[in-house]
Structures are given as C-alpha cells and as structure tokens.
Design a protein around this motif. Structure first.
Motif, PDB file in Angstrom:
ATOM      1  N   GLU A   5       1.050  -1.448  -0.066  1.00 18.24           N
ATOM      2  CA  GLU A   5      -0.303  -0.018  -0.387  1.00 18.24           C
ATOM      3  C   GLU A   5       0.814   1.261  -0.120  1.00 18.24           C
ATOM      4  OE1 GLU A   5      -3.392   2.084   2.957  1.00 18.24           O
ATOM      5  OE2 GLU A   5      -3.387  -0.189   2.752  1.00 18.24           O
ATOM      6  N   GLN A   9       1.000   4.045  -2.629  1.00 16.71           N
ATOM      7  CA  GLN A   9       1.075   5.763  -2.422  1.00 16.71           C
ATOM      8  C   GLN A   9       1.821   6.547  -3.083  1.00 16.71           C
ATOM      9  OE1 GLN A   9       0.261   5.617   2.421  1.00 16.71           O
ATOM     10  NE2 GLN A   9      -1.850   4.943   1.964  1.00 16.71           N
ATOM     11  N   ALA A  12       1.897   7.056  -6.842  1.00 16.60           N
ATOM     12  CA  ALA A  12       0.389   7.803  -7.299  1.00 16.60           C
ATOM     13  C   ALA A  12       1.498   9.412  -6.225  1.00 16.60           C
ATOM     14  CB  ALA A  12      -0.730   7.735  -5.887  1.00 16.60           C
ATOM     15  N   ASN A 153      -5.841   0.033  -6.337  1.00 17.94           N
ATOM     16  CA  ASN A 153      -6.477   0.541  -4.794  1.00 17.94           C
ATOM     17  C   ASN A 153      -6.123  -0.633  -3.875  1.00 17.94           C
ATOM     18  OD1 ASN A 153      -7.323   1.194  -2.429  1.00 17.94           O
ATOM     19  ND2 ASN A 153      -9.226   2.725  -4.015  1.00 17.94           N
ATOM     20  N   GLN A 156      -9.292  -1.960  -1.825  1.00 18.81           N
ATOM     21  CA  GLN A 156     -10.442  -1.903  -2.797  1.00 18.81           C
ATOM     22  C   GLN A 156     -10.385  -3.719  -2.613  1.00 18.81           C
ATOM     23  OE1 GLN A 156     -10.913  -0.535  -6.277  1.00 18.81           O
ATOM     24  NE2 GLN A 156     -11.812   1.041  -5.869  1.00 18.81           N
TER      25      GLN A 156
END
Length: 158
Positions: A5, A9, A12, A153, A156
C-alpha cells in the motif's frame, strides 16, 4: 518486487507531482524521510519509475495540432519492421508509436504546428519508407489527457 500500500501511495504521489519533496511524501504515507527515500530508490531500481520528466504544454510551444496516423503495410518481415521503427523514431513530431492488431498495422500520434507542417511531415514519412496506406485523423478537441497510470487501490482488495 511486490508492491504494498505504501509503495502504491508513493507511486501515486510521484506521478501526480514529481517535484514533491521526499519529506512531504514521507509525511503523507506515514514514514520517516530515510525509509521513504529507500522505498523510492527500490521502486526506481525495480523499474516501476522509468524516469522523471517535466511535462510541457504543446499548445504554448506552438504544437497545437494532434494527428493520429494509421499506417498499413504489405511488408511484415522482421527486417522491414525494424527498419520502419528506426525511421519513425527519428521523426521528432512522433510522440507516440504503436504496432497494432486489427485493420491497421501501426498507429502514430504526431504533434505539429499546423496543417502545412503536417503535410511536410507526411511527405518525409512516405519518402522514407514503403507504406501501403496512410490515414490521418486530426484531433478536434482533447477531452482527456493524462500521464497518470490507473494504479490498483489496495483498499479495494481488502
């Protein structure tokens, strides 16, 4: 390398604004500066980050005409394909270049100043290589344009 994760991030953040400081990214993903920097280095070394660039405004640079050029050829041997790729790569007006499946063999995205500039490009292209058919489609309006990839994501999948 498996992306977690925090990696997603960071990717992104980087692809939305590469000028963001490592310290700011670290704060946003809940790390201290050094571990954040190490993760970014790992992402670069693993090839997830190809390179860092500035995105320029084509219109402000006088390159407001975007042309999608579809190319058909009756030659499909490896030598011709390699030579065609080499020739097309030498044209600075070609900003994207794809080998396609379907009716057309290749798709080029060409940026030029105006129609006469495209005509000059077209004449150089057809004189540089043997093509069966060239179809040009002029973009009337750019509705969406992004360099940001749709990252998974991690929330999700939980």
């Amino acid at each position: 390398m498996h992306l977690d994760e925090i990696d997603l991030q960071l990717l992104a953040l980087i692809q939305s604004d590469d000028s963001i400081s490592t310290e700011s990214m670290a704060q946003q993903v809940g790390l201290s500066k050094t571990p954040c920097w190490r993760r970014i280095q790992k992402l670069e070394n693993a090839g997830f980050i190809k390179r860092r660039v500035a995105l320029l405004d084509a219109d402000k640079l006088g390159l407001g005409v975007s042309v999608f050029v579809q190319v058909k050829t009756n030659q499909h041997d490896a030598h011709w394909a390699d030579e065609f790729a080499r020739v097309v790569a030498e044209f600075p007006e070609v900003v994207e270049f794809y080998r396609m499946a379907g009716e057309y063999d290749y798709l080029l995205r060409v940026l030029v100043k105006d129609i006469p500039a495209y005509d000059k490009f077209y004449k150089r292209l057809i004189s540089a290589t043997a093509l069966t058919d060239v179809t040009s489609n002029f973009a009337m309006e750019q509705i969406k344009w992004t360099t940001q990839l749709p990252l998974p994501n991690p929330m999700q999948s939980k």
